[in-house]
Scaffold this active site. Structure first.
Site, PDB file in Angstrom:
ATOM      1  N   GLU A 158     -18.929   3.907   0.596  1.00  0.00           N
ATOM      2  CA  GLU A 158     -18.178   3.308  -0.499  1.00  0.00           C
ATOM      3  C   GLU A 158     -18.971   3.272  -1.805  1.00  0.00           C
ATOM      4  OE1 GLU A 158     -18.685   1.921   2.473  1.00  0.00           O
ATOM      5  OE2 GLU A 158     -16.698   2.086   3.414  1.00  0.00           O
ATOM      6  N   ARG A 166       0.839  -1.214   0.000  1.00  0.00           N
ATOM      7  CA  ARG A 166       0.000   0.000   0.000  1.00  0.00           C
ATOM      8  C   ARG A 166       0.869   1.258   0.000  1.00  0.00           C
ATOM      9  NH1 ARG A 166      -1.755   0.920   6.197  1.00  0.00           N
ATOM     10  NH2 ARG A 166      -0.306  -0.526   7.143  1.00  0.00           N
ATOM     11  N   HIS A 223      -5.432  -3.607   2.414  1.00  0.00           N
ATOM     12  CA  HIS A 223      -5.911  -4.519   3.456  1.00  0.00           C
ATOM     13  C   HIS A 223      -6.639  -5.730   2.881  1.00  0.00           C
ATOM     14  CE1 HIS A 223      -4.746  -1.033   5.691  1.00  0.00           C
ATOM     15  NE2 HIS A 223      -5.050  -1.561   6.850  1.00  0.00           N
ATOM     16  N   ASP A 254      -7.830  -7.187  13.219  1.00  0.00           N
ATOM     17  CA  ASP A 254      -9.216  -6.753  12.990  1.00  0.00           C
ATOM     18  C   ASP A 254     -10.154  -7.944  12.772  1.00  0.00           C
ATOM     19  OD1 ASP A 254      -8.816  -4.102  13.375  1.00  0.00           O
ATOM     20  OD2 ASP A 254      -8.846  -3.540  11.259  1.00  0.00           O
ATOM     21  N   ARG A 298      -1.730  -4.803   3.897  1.00  0.00           N
ATOM     22  CA  ARG A 298      -1.437  -3.981   5.076  1.00  0.00           C
ATOM     23  C   ARG A 298      -0.037  -4.275   5.605  1.00  0.00           C
ATOM     24  NH1 ARG A 298      -2.306  -5.332  10.877  1.00  0.00           N
ATOM     25  NH2 ARG A 298      -2.054  -3.376  11.987  1.00  0.00           N
ATOM     26  N   PHE A 341     -14.538  -3.606   1.754  1.00  0.00           N
ATOM     27  CA  PHE A 341     -15.620  -2.634   1.537  1.00  0.00           C
ATOM     28  C   PHE A 341     -15.647  -2.141   0.088  1.00  0.00           C
ATOM     29  CE2 PHE A 341     -13.898  -2.214   5.922  1.00  0.00           C
ATOM     30  CZ  PHE A 341     -14.779  -3.122   6.466  1.00  0.00           C
ATOM     31  N   SER A 392      -4.895   4.877   5.925  1.00  0.00           N
ATOM     32  CA  SER A 392      -4.566   3.451   5.847  1.00  0.00           C
ATOM     33  C   SER A 392      -4.319   2.966   4.427  1.00  0.00           C
ATOM     34  CB  SER A 392      -5.706   2.619   6.455  1.00  0.00           C
ATOM     35  OG  SER A 392      -5.868   2.943   7.809  1.00  0.00           O
TER      36      SER A 392
END
Lengths: 280, 313
Positions: B58, B10, B109, B117, B167, B83, B37
């Site tokens: 989104e 990322r 992610h 998470d 991530r 998402f 993020s």
């Protein structure tokens, strides 16, 4: 607007209604009810309001229009055809194999269509993205989008409204066709979106309520929208679903079905009589 | 190996966006409250006028990006893989895929390595969802260098692209000075004859390590990096199948609908070859440190080595 201009607009709207009934009848399916309720506003937009050029449908500075209630394609197609984007006789190919006039608008096949729509709630977000980009790139165009009153039950619509007010999209004009009916019945019974105007005000819109079948009221509303700065405008139109065909008016059942032979004959007789009266 | 740099893919996304932003005025970037993020925020810092937060919305973000693309922009839209591809699936399908607009869905992610998470955020279905959309390009870079190159290739490509980033910081093994990325092309990292291991994303480095371990055991494995999940490098995969006669696929994704199934579909028609798929075995993830989770789910050089040894018996 002069009396002659008003008369010409009324005649054009009547021809658009004929296009809607003929094309859905030829297709043996489609959505006449909501198409008929939006005949005046679409006629007004393409005849008077939008800066568009049928000879140059991709002109960079053209005003954009997104039919967020994409199922009312028969009305949009009839308006585009009468505006010269493609031949009026092609309306009879609606929904048929090989036709560029898909059941719901496709920006890649239909001249004059700025966004593919059909899945409710998405068009208004794409329109907001267009208005945002117009501001960023200093494109003088304005962006218009038409939603159904049932459509605003979609959560995404309110995401888009928040977005539009947050980014102060005063070049965006949202039009809501409040004909009161959706597939399963009265919108108030199925899932009430009321009070629409209060909600739009709360979401940061400049809001105007009009009779959606009154050209002079529409002219005033669109002119007012252009004077608004710092916030988007919502025009909430009170309309009659199925307007112009007696047996379709205010009948939820005519949301998504076409006429049989006898019904077609009656509908066409009514519309042709109305047109003859306007042309007299 | 102590000197190997570890950087999350990322990070490469954010860096590449800034480089693209300097060169091109027509790039806009959207995010949905995860700009820090996803690293789209790096672009936002450099070009605040062209970075738009849609908030936690989104569906609206994807369609707004489509609207921007319809006005001639190249629009990147970022969120977590879950998402972006899950919540906004139909928006991507209808307003990006069907329209063939220049929207690049850049999701961070992805996979199990989201870590603590847990399952709600560990998207192992994104390749499957995005592959199924006609015309969608699906890219999953293996390290920071490839991530940057993939973002630039996505910019140059005319049409919808899905990019998955991770991530977790992962080893950087490509040389930025010489690396070339091409959509639809795989990369042979180690030649071999006994088994071809086709990996994508962070599994590529694990596959390379497995290749070394297998060599010590006398198994000569071919290692292929397949960042381009759609379109696949069909020529390379068929050649590897013909040469090795055995294929192992490795992905941080469900074994349903991802690289493994894409390879199986190809080979069943073009060159029937035994395949073993390493991935997430039709289960949800759970919370834990990323590196421990990868081991737990068999997404490791050790597990690849075991599978290859068994396969080559």
């Amino acid at each position: 607007m002069t009396a002659n201009e008003l008369k010409a607009l009324k005649q054009l709207a009547c021809k658009v209604r004929i296009g809607i009934v003929e094309s859905t009848n030829a297709a043996k399916c489609g959505h006449p009810g909501g198409s008929l309720s939006s005949a005046e506003v679409l006629t007004y937009l393409y005849a008077k309001e939008l800066n568009v050029d049928p000879a140059n449908p991709k002109m960079a500075t053209r005003d954009r229009f997104v039919l967020s209630k994409g199922h009312c394609a028969p009305a949009l197609y009839a308006v585009l055809a009468h505006r010269g984007f493609f031949p009026v006789e092609d309306l009879l190919t609606l929904r048929k194999i090989g036709s560029y006039l898909q059941g719901h608008p496709n920006m890649n096949t239909v001249p004059g269509v700025d966004m593919s729509t059909g899945s409710l709630g998405q068009g208004v977000s794409t329109a907001a993205g267009m208005a945002l980009t117009a501001k960023l790139t200093k494109n003088p165009c304005r962006v218009y989008t038409l939603l159904g009153d049932g459509e605003i039950q979609e959560g995404q619509v309110w995401e888009a409204f928040m977005f539009s007010a947050h980014y102060k999209l005063d070049n965006l004009c949202v039009i809501i066709d409040n004909n009161g009916l959706q597939i399963d019945g009265n919108i108030a019974d199925v899932m009430s979106p009321y009070p629409i105007v209060d909600k739009m005000v709360a979401f940061g819109f400049h809001t105007i309520t009009v009779d959606g079948h009154d050209f002079e009221a529409l002219e005033k509303a669109f002119a007012e929208a252009k004077t608004v700065t710092g916030k988007p405008t919502a025009i909430v139109m009170n309309t009659i679903k199925g307007k112009g065909v007696s047996f379709m008016e205010n009948q939820a059942g005519w949301h998504g079905k076409s006429t049989n032979a006898a019904e077609f004959e009656i509908a066409m007789a009514e519309l042709k009589a109305a047109l003859a009266e306007l042309e007299a | 190996m102590a000197d190997v740099k570890r950087i999350a893919t990322r990070e490469g996304y954010g860096e590449a966006l800034v480089e693209l932003g300097r060169e091109h005025d027509n790039i806009v970037v959207f995010d949905a409250d995860l700009a820090g993020s996803t690293k789209s925020g790096v672009f936002g810092k450099a070009f605040p006028d062209r970075h738009f937060n849609a908030g936690i919305a989104e569906a609206d973000m994807i369609c707004a990006a489509a609207g921007a693309a319809s006005m001639g922009m190249v629009a990147f839209a970022s969120s977590f893989a879950m998402f972006a591809t899950g919540r906004a699936y139909e928006q991507i399908r209808n307003s990006v895929g069907y329209t063939r607009l220049n929207v690049k869905i850049a999701a961070s992610h992805g996979g199990i390595s989201v870590g603590e998470d847990g399952a709600s955020h560990q998207c192992c279905e994104d390749f499957a969802l995005m592959r199924a959309i006609p015309g969608m390009v699906v890219l999953n870079p293996s390290d920071n260098v490839e991530a940057k190159a993939a973002v630039k290739a996505a910019y140059e490509y005319d049409g919808p692209v899905y990019l998955r980033f991770g991530r977790l910081a992962v080893p950087v093994f490509h040389d930025e000075a010489t690396f070339k990325f091409e959509i639809g092309k795989g990369e042979i990292l180690r030649d071999g004859t006994d088994v071809a291991i086709i990996a994508t994303g962070l599994m590529v480095d694990e596959a390379v390590k497995a290749g070394e371990a297998l060599a010590e055991k006398g198994i000569n494995a071919m290692i292929i990096n397949m960042a381009s999940i759609k379109p696949l490098d069909e020529e390379l995969i068929v050649a590897a199948a013909k040469k090795c006669g055995k294929i192992i696929t490795c992905e941080e994704h469900s074994i349903i609908g991802g690289l493994g199934e894409a390879v199986c579909s190809l080979l069943s028609e073009k060159c029937p070859t035994p395949v073993r798929r390493i991935g997430v075995n039709d289960v949800f993830g759970f919370s834990g440190p990323a590196l421990d989770l990868l081991k737990e789910f068999g997404l490791s050089a050790e597990h690849i080595t075991e599978v290859a040894e068994d396969f080559c018996k």
